[in-house]
Write a protein that holds these residues in place. Structure first.
Motif, mmCIF file in Angstrom:
data_model
loop_
_atom_site.group_PDB
_atom_site.id
_atom_site.type_symbol
_atom_site.label_atom_id
_atom_site.label_comp_id
_atom_site.label_asym_id
_atom_site.label_seq_id
_atom_site.Cartn_x
_atom_site.Cartn_y
_atom_site.Cartn_z
ATOM 1 N N ARG A 131 41.127 54.051 26.000
ATOM 2 C CA ARG A 131 40.830 55.484 26.101
ATOM 3 C C ARG A 131 39.338 55.730 26.299
ATOM 4 O O ARG A 131 38.932 56.833 26.673
ATOM 5 C CB ARG A 131 41.323 56.212 24.854
ATOM 6 C CG ARG A 131 40.557 55.922 23.570
ATOM 7 C CD ARG A 131 41.177 56.657 22.393
ATOM 8 N NE ARG A 131 40.450 56.444 21.149
ATOM 9 C CZ ARG A 131 39.442 57.215 20.733
ATOM 10 N NH1 ARG A 131 39.045 58.240 21.468
ATOM 11 N NH2 ARG A 131 38.833 56.966 19.583
ATOM 12 N N HIS A 132 38.528 54.702 26.060
ATOM 13 C CA HIS A 132 37.081 54.839 26.225
ATOM 14 C C HIS A 132 36.626 54.531 27.649
ATOM 15 O O HIS A 132 35.443 54.702 27.956
ATOM 16 C CB HIS A 132 36.356 53.910 25.251
ATOM 17 C CG HIS A 132 36.616 54.212 23.811
ATOM 18 N ND1 HIS A 132 36.170 55.363 23.197
ATOM 19 C CD2 HIS A 132 37.306 53.517 22.863
ATOM 20 C CE1 HIS A 132 36.559 55.362 21.926
ATOM 21 N NE2 HIS A 132 37.248 54.257 21.699
ATOM 22 N N THR A 133 37.528 54.063 28.503
ATOM 23 C CA THR A 133 37.168 53.720 29.881
ATOM 24 C C THR A 133 37.328 54.939 30.778
ATOM 25 O O THR A 133 38.422 55.495 30.903
ATOM 26 C CB THR A 133 38.049 52.567 30.401
ATOM 27 O OG1 THR A 133 37.814 51.402 29.608
ATOM 28 C CG2 THR A 133 37.734 52.254 31.850
ATOM 29 N N ARG A 134 36.228 55.330 31.418
ATOM 30 C CA ARG A 134 36.290 56.465 32.346
ATOM 31 C C ARG A 134 36.838 56.033 33.696
ATOM 32 O O ARG A 134 37.684 56.703 34.291
ATOM 33 C CB ARG A 134 34.892 57.068 32.530
ATOM 34 C CG ARG A 134 34.878 58.280 33.469
ATOM 35 C CD ARG A 134 33.477 58.724 33.818
ATOM 36 N NE ARG A 134 32.775 57.750 34.674
ATOM 37 C CZ ARG A 134 31.636 58.012 35.312
ATOM 38 N NH1 ARG A 134 31.059 59.197 35.169
ATOM 39 N NH2 ARG A 134 31.061 57.083 36.051
ATOM 40 N N LEU A 135 36.358 54.898 34.186
ATOM 41 C CA LEU A 135 36.690 54.452 35.536
ATOM 42 C C LEU A 135 36.782 52.932 35.536
ATOM 43 O O LEU A 135 35.965 52.256 34.908
ATOM 44 C CB LEU A 135 35.604 54.907 36.521
ATOM 45 C CG LEU A 135 35.716 54.434 37.973
ATOM 46 C CD1 LEU A 135 36.916 55.104 38.642
ATOM 47 C CD2 LEU A 135 34.433 54.755 38.742
ATOM 48 N N CYS A 136 37.773 52.397 36.237
ATOM 49 C CA CYS A 136 37.913 50.941 36.362
ATOM 50 C C CYS A 136 37.906 50.575 37.838
ATOM 51 O O CYS A 136 38.666 51.144 38.635
ATOM 52 C CB CYS A 136 39.204 50.459 35.705
ATOM 53 S SG CYS A 136 39.442 48.664 35.812
ATOM 54 N N THR A 137 37.039 49.648 38.216
ATOM 55 C CA THR A 137 36.954 49.199 39.606
ATOM 56 C C THR A 137 37.059 47.678 39.658
ATOM 57 O O THR A 137 36.962 46.990 38.643
ATOM 58 C CB THR A 137 35.633 49.647 40.253
ATOM 59 O OG1 THR A 137 34.540 49.167 39.457
ATOM 60 C CG2 THR A 137 35.562 51.152 40.353
ATOM 61 N N ARG A 138 37.233 47.190 40.868
ATOM 62 C CA ARG A 138 37.381 45.746 41.068
ATOM 63 C C ARG A 138 36.257 45.251 41.972
ATOM 64 O O ARG A 138 35.934 45.878 42.983
ATOM 65 C CB ARG A 138 38.740 45.437 41.696
ATOM 66 C CG ARG A 138 39.049 43.953 41.794
ATOM 67 C CD ARG A 138 40.467 43.727 42.287
ATOM 68 N NE ARG A 138 40.766 42.305 42.387
ATOM 69 C CZ ARG A 138 41.922 41.821 42.826
ATOM 70 N NH1 ARG A 138 42.894 42.654 43.194
ATOM 71 N NH2 ARG A 138 42.116 40.512 42.891
ATOM 72 N N TYR A 139 35.667 44.117 41.602
ATOM 73 C CA TYR A 139 34.610 43.536 42.425
ATOM 74 C C TYR A 139 35.066 42.190 42.996
ATOM 75 O O TYR A 139 36.017 41.571 42.490
ATOM 76 C CB TYR A 139 33.312 43.357 41.625
ATOM 77 C CG TYR A 139 33.441 42.683 40.275
ATOM 78 C CD1 TYR A 139 33.695 41.317 40.156
ATOM 79 C CD2 TYR A 139 33.282 43.420 39.099
ATOM 80 C CE1 TYR A 139 33.788 40.709 38.917
ATOM 81 C CE2 TYR A 139 33.381 42.822 37.853
ATOM 82 C CZ TYR A 139 33.633 41.460 37.771
ATOM 83 O OH TYR A 139 33.730 40.860 36.538
ATOM 84 N N PRO A 140 34.403 41.713 44.057
ATOM 85 C CA PRO A 140 34.733 40.390 44.605
ATOM 86 C C PRO A 140 34.501 39.317 43.543
ATOM 87 O O PRO A 140 33.514 39.365 42.805
ATOM 88 C CB PRO A 140 33.758 40.233 45.776
ATOM 89 C CG PRO A 140 33.335 41.623 46.121
ATOM 90 C CD PRO A 140 33.343 42.390 44.833
ATOM 91 N N ASP A 141 35.405 38.378 43.458
ATOM 92 C CA ASP A 141 35.282 37.316 42.458
ATOM 93 C C ASP A 141 34.017 36.508 42.731
ATOM 94 O O ASP A 141 33.893 35.876 43.785
ATOM 95 C CB ASP A 141 36.508 36.406 42.524
ATOM 96 C CG ASP A 141 36.543 35.404 41.377
ATOM 97 O OD1 ASP A 141 35.504 35.202 40.718
ATOM 98 O OD2 ASP A 141 37.615 34.821 41.141
ATOM 99 N N PRO A 142 33.057 36.510 41.804
ATOM 100 C CA PRO A 142 31.807 35.780 42.055
ATOM 101 C C PRO A 142 32.001 34.276 42.189
ATOM 102 O O PRO A 142 31.164 33.600 42.791
ATOM 103 C CB PRO A 142 30.936 36.125 40.840
ATOM 104 C CG PRO A 142 31.881 36.635 39.808
ATOM 105 C CD PRO A 142 33.029 37.239 40.530
#
Length: 582
Positions: free
Chosen positions: A54-65
């Motif tokens: 509930r504390h997460t405003r936005l979740c995004t995905r990045y390229p796997d480093p």
């Protein structure tokens, strides 16, 4: 800011937490969100656990480093320009290492990362050992290895069991970055196999095995001065020989361990959070430094539950310039990572650890630790009434995982029973001129079967044996040589072979030791299906029709395997002789 306030200030800074698939990242998100900050989360994977908070405003995905480091760095720069983040927090080496490597290409003032030289020293375990030695901090006897030629000298000094540590937790292979972990060797062959693999990804350190409890000094430092410290002790580890903790407790800080940590942090001029990990022998009071984690650690939820809110302190240090005073953390608080603790219980039930390395918990120990869930001082890493959704998702994953495991187990039992029936039906029903015995390494089970069958049959049937191990011409396992000799079977001059198409094609009968051997063989040579069976299938009843690999196990296991191989060969070749005579 007043001490004990649940809000940091009137600021509405936004924080980006990386590695959102980790439970330690969830602890960071909950801490900062509870403090009134806006928290975004990112991960290299779909549906990370932090996305449900509930504390997460936005979740995004990045390229796997680990797969594309440059794309990951570009993604970071884009987010720093467009997201307006006051702070970006990498939680694991998966993101920390590439950020360090490309530090000059990013605005590192907004990334929670220690000074480069200090971070390089703690990421490189060989340099950590060198630093500790210079500071007179006890470390396990260590041998840096960059060639297999050094193994015998190191083994003569360190003895067995031996710890094999990749110099860095993130190495590099043909397909990009690779997460590496600690392993253990119990004999020379085991050592060579594991070091050969580890050297493909970088340097390796061999260390003596030091028996003791896993103890961590967790801290936050301001340019080399520790501002707050906390100590935990591991109660459950997965695997049992040493690894991530699934149950741990807070305790009073040990002055010798704190003093050692202070020396290290001061010498490094450390700035930020860290966890200094030790092995501590409660009987003697001796300890050894294991490593320094230069980022948030897996047991972070315990620290927060006990009142050591390191994510909040890190924000204060970097964004506000000072850490507000706090009371000491509470002792005897326990925290459990439920999914991993289920794995721990399975390891205990299966006795999945050599007695030479660990004391296996008793039923009394298991029941005592299970009863801790009823204590008001008990907490879970993921399950939380104040933020329930991640915990429910985690429970669902645990249930699904266990259902799958049970389903797979039942399917495997059915397959084993079916293979046993096939073997009994086929035994003695066909003329046999050439037999191929098959296992993984061709230095234990198939070697023994070959040698014993040769004594039984003489030249009536052509015998072959092989394994999937890529390296041939290896001698038989010394323990099996001795075990076989007690039964009058000579393996002293044995040389292993790797299975190939010619062997499989020429064999009338292929006898494997385990179901995975058959599966692997038939993937390469599907035409061999009608002539491939489990060696023990004709002599055993039910689903107990495999012969396990005794490699590295106790002498009793070798003796059991030897008896099973002899009995199984007698069954098959007794029928073979009878068919030949007819």
């Amino acid at each position: 800011m007043t001490q004990g306030s649940s809000r940091l200030s009137d600021r509405t800074d936004t924080i980006l937490v990386l590695d959102g698939d980790q439970t330690s990242a969830l602890a960071v998100v909950r801490s900062l969100g509870h403090s009134g900050l806006v928290v975004d989360v990112a991960s290299a994977f779909e549906s990370p656990i932090c996305a449900a908070s509930r504390h997460t405003r936005l979740c995004t995905r990045y390229p796997d480093p680990l797969q594309n480091e440059s794309r990951f760095i570009n993604w970071i720069n884009e987010r720093m320009e467009s997201g307006g983040y006051a702070l970006i927090i990498p939680v694991t080496e998966r993101t920390l290492v590439p950020l360090l490597r490309h530090r000059e290409a990013i605005d590192d003032t907004r990334i929670a990362m220690a000074p480069s030289d200090a971070l390089e020293q703690v990421l490189d375990k060989e340099r950590t050992v060198t630093l500790a030695t210079r500071l007179d901090i006890p470390v396990p006897r260590s041998w840096p290895i960059d060639s297999l030629d050094q193994l015998d000298t190191a083994a003569a000094d360190l003895g067995y069991p031996m710890v094999i540590k990749p110099s860095r937790s993130v190495g590099h292979g043909n397909d990009g970055g690779v997460q590496l972990s600690v392993s253990y060797a119990h004999n020379r062959d085991d050592l060579e196999k594991q070091v050969r693999h580890a050297l493909n990804h970088g340097a390796v350190i061999l260390q003596e095995y030091f028996r003791g409890d896993g103890v961590g000094i967790e801290l936050i430092a301001d340019h080399g001065e520790i501002r707050f410290a906390f100590q935990h002790r591991r109660l459950h580890e997965v695997p049992l020989t040493g690894g991530g903790s699934s149950l741990r407790t807070s305790e009073a800080i040990s002055p010798p361990l704190l003093a050692a940590s202070e020396k290290l942090i001061k010498a490094l001029k450390w700035h930020g959070v860290a966890m200094v990990e030790f092995k501590y022998d409660t009987r003697t009071g001796e300890f050894r430094l294991m490593e320094i984690n230069g980022r948030f650690w897996g047991s972070l939820p315990l620290a927060i539950a006990a009142g050591a809110d390191f994510p909040r302190m890190l924000y204060e240090l970097i964004c506000e310039g000072r850490i507000a005073p706090r009371p000491p953390a509470r002792e005897n608080v326990v925290c459990r990572q439920l999914a991993r603790d289920v794995d721990w219980l399975e390891h205990v039930l299966r006795r999945n650890a050599p007695a030479s390395l660990v004391r296996l918990p008793s039923w009394k120990d298991v029941l005592r630790d299970s009863a801790l869930v009823f204590s008001p001082r008990h907490h879970f890493d993921v399950q939380s009434l104040r933020d329930p959704k991640p915990g429910l998702i985690d429970l669902g994953r645990i249930v699904n995982s266990q259902v799958k495991r049970v389903t797979d187990l039942l399917r495997r039992r059915w397959q084993l029973r079916r293979h046993g029936q096939r073997a009994r039906q086929a035994c003695g029903k066909r003329p046999i001129k050439t037999v191929l015995f098959l296992c993984y390494g061709n230095i234990n089970r198939s070697a023994l079967a070959h040698a014993y069958a040769a004594q039984r049959l003489g030249r009536d049937v052509k015998l072959m044996s092989a394994g999937f191990h890529a390296q041939g011409d290896r001698p038989a396992d010394p323990v099996m040589v001795e075990t076989a000799a007690a039964q009058g079977i000579d393996l002293s001059g044995w040389k292993s072979k790797s299975v190939d198409a010619t062997m499989v094609a020429s064999a009338d009968l292929v006898l494997a030791m385990e179901l995975p051997h058959i599966d692997r063989l038939l993937k390469q040579y599907p035409d061999a299906a009608d002539k491939t069976f489990l060696l023990r299938g004709a002599s055993a009843i039910g689903n107990d029709v495999e012969i396990i690999d005794p490699y590295g196990l106790s002498p009793d296991i070798y003796q059991t395997v030897c008896r099973q191989v002899i009995c199984s060969v007698d069954t098959w070749l007794g029928h073979t002789q009878a068919h030949t005579e007819r």
